[in-house]
Design an enzyme around this catalytic site. Structure first.
Site, mmCIF file in Angstrom:
data_model
loop_
_atom_site.group_PDB
_atom_site.id
_atom_site.type_symbol
_atom_site.label_atom_id
_atom_site.label_comp_id
_atom_site.label_asym_id
_atom_site.label_seq_id
_atom_site.Cartn_x
_atom_site.Cartn_y
_atom_site.Cartn_z
ATOM 1 N N GLU A 20 0.855 -1.186 0.000
ATOM 2 C CA GLU A 20 0.000 0.000 0.000
ATOM 3 C C GLU A 20 0.887 1.231 0.000
ATOM 4 O O GLU A 20 1.735 1.400 0.878
ATOM 5 C CB GLU A 20 -0.938 0.042 1.207
ATOM 6 C CG GLU A 20 -1.886 1.245 1.124
ATOM 7 C CD GLU A 20 -2.759 1.455 2.353
ATOM 8 O OE1 GLU A 20 -3.706 2.248 2.260
ATOM 9 O OE2 GLU A 20 -2.481 0.838 3.405
ATOM 10 N N GLU A 37 4.469 5.279 3.875
ATOM 11 C CA GLU A 37 3.857 6.564 4.216
ATOM 12 C C GLU A 37 4.962 7.539 4.579
ATOM 13 O O GLU A 37 5.820 7.240 5.417
ATOM 14 C CB GLU A 37 2.890 6.395 5.391
ATOM 15 C CG GLU A 37 2.338 7.683 5.976
ATOM 16 C CD GLU A 37 1.547 8.495 4.970
ATOM 17 O OE1 GLU A 37 1.905 9.683 4.771
ATOM 18 O OE2 GLU A 37 0.595 7.960 4.388
ATOM 19 N N ASP A 62 9.264 8.412 1.098
ATOM 20 C CA ASP A 62 8.603 8.609 -0.179
ATOM 21 C C ASP A 62 8.822 7.363 -1.037
ATOM 22 O O ASP A 62 9.932 6.825 -1.075
ATOM 23 C CB ASP A 62 9.186 9.843 -0.867
ATOM 24 C CG ASP A 62 8.375 10.288 -2.064
ATOM 25 O OD1 ASP A 62 8.236 9.480 -3.015
ATOM 26 O OD2 ASP A 62 7.891 11.419 -2.065
ATOM 27 N N ASP A 76 -2.939 11.627 -3.175
ATOM 28 C CA ASP A 76 -2.977 13.068 -3.437
ATOM 29 C C ASP A 76 -3.256 13.289 -4.928
ATOM 30 O O ASP A 76 -2.524 12.787 -5.777
ATOM 31 C CB ASP A 76 -1.628 13.694 -3.052
ATOM 32 C CG ASP A 76 -1.669 15.211 -3.026
ATOM 33 O OD1 ASP A 76 -2.437 15.817 -3.814
ATOM 34 O OD2 ASP A 76 -0.924 15.807 -2.229
ATOM 35 N N ASP A 118 -11.774 9.542 -4.409
ATOM 36 C CA ASP A 118 -12.984 10.357 -4.470
ATOM 37 C C ASP A 118 -12.889 11.376 -5.594
ATOM 38 O O ASP A 118 -13.877 12.006 -5.951
ATOM 39 C CB ASP A 118 -13.185 11.104 -3.154
ATOM 40 C CG ASP A 118 -12.045 12.090 -2.912
ATOM 41 O OD1 ASP A 118 -10.892 11.617 -2.736
ATOM 42 O OD2 ASP A 118 -12.268 13.320 -2.916
ATOM 43 N N GLU A 129 -9.881 5.334 6.161
ATOM 44 C CA GLU A 129 -10.537 6.398 6.919
ATOM 45 C C GLU A 129 -11.090 7.478 5.983
ATOM 46 O O GLU A 129 -12.148 8.064 6.238
ATOM 47 C CB GLU A 129 -9.593 7.013 7.956
ATOM 48 C CG GLU A 129 -8.290 7.551 7.408
ATOM 49 C CD GLU A 129 -7.171 6.508 7.420
ATOM 50 O OE1 GLU A 129 -6.005 6.921 7.288
ATOM 51 O OE2 GLU A 129 -7.464 5.299 7.523
ATOM 52 N N GLU A 162 -12.197 6.893 2.890
ATOM 53 C CA GLU A 162 -13.385 6.330 2.256
ATOM 54 C C GLU A 162 -14.598 6.449 3.163
ATOM 55 O O GLU A 162 -15.697 6.809 2.715
ATOM 56 C CB GLU A 162 -13.141 4.868 1.877
ATOM 57 C CG GLU A 162 -14.310 4.237 1.142
ATOM 58 C CD GLU A 162 -13.994 2.861 0.607
ATOM 59 O OE1 GLU A 162 -14.932 2.210 0.096
ATOM 60 O OE2 GLU A 162 -12.825 2.435 0.670
#
Length: 216
Positions: free
Chosen positions: A43, A68, A95, A117, A153, A190, A192
């Site tokens: 992920e 992350e 990164d 992002d 989204d 979170e 979503e």
């Protein structure tokens, strides 16, 4: 996910090297041994860790790497992993561009891109995680039948990503502009949960390495 660093974050990460790698030490035995496991999932952008935590709990025979770059977000995730005593998750604070070389070639079964992002300005397009340079790097770490699963989204990012996958040698197995979340192999992040609560449609796609779209 933008979040101010908390003072406890770095000490906690340093106290739990079995769960989280910090400050670019990617040639250590912990990572090398973890990469030998299979199936292996990645992920990119864990946020506060709801997705990777619950995926790891639901799939105890799978192994999950989470990347992350926000130290506090990663530390929050690491706390959850330690609390649950999960042994099939390894977190990396960095990164993704700095981590690619440390990941074993053709080792990943799936890559998850959850609410990345969108980098909405055109001049920042190269930073999008579905830009050509990233898609090329994913091919080097995905297995021959590996897949990328993306949720967002953001409609502009989604449409950009559809074109980018098609133009860069991926077969799109699924494109859904209003994903209902009813997939037993999926869990919510979170972000979503937040967007569903305000009735924002969730977009999802699944891309497979290998089959170039000949209609382009």
């Amino acid at each position: 996910m933008r979040m101010k660093n908390k003072k406890w974050s770095i000490p906690f990460l340093n106290d739990h090297p079995e769960v989280a790698l910090y400050e670019g030490d990617y040639q250590n035995e912990i990572l090398m041994n973890f990469l030998k496991n299979s199936p292996l999932f990645l992920e990119i952008g864990t946020g506060k860790g709801d997705f990777i935590l619950n995926m790891a709990k639901n799939n105890p025979n799978g192994y999950f790497i989470g990347i992350e770059k926000n130290v506090t977000c990663l530390a929050i995730t690491a706390k959850k992993i330690v609390s649950e005593e999960l042994k099939n998750v390894l977190l990396i604070c960095d990164d993704i561009e700095k981590v690619f070389e440390a990941l074993a070639k053709h080792s990943m079964d799936k890559i998850y891109l959850n609410f990345s992002d969108p980098w909405p300005k055109k001049r920042h397009a190269k930073r999008r995680l579905t830009y050509k340079t990233f898609l090329d790097r994913y091919k080097s770490i995905l297995k021959e039948d590996g897949r990328i699963v993306m949720k967002t989204d953001n409609l502009d990012l989604f449409e950009f990503s559809i074109d980018s996958f098609k133009e860069n040698g991926y077969e799109l197995e699924m494109i859904n502009f209003d994903y209902d979340g009813n997939d037993e192999n999926d869990v919510q992040t979170e972000y979503e949960t937040y967007f569903r609560n305000i009735n924002t449609p969730i977009k999802k796609l699944v891309a497979k390495v290998g089959c170039k779209d000949e209609t382009k």
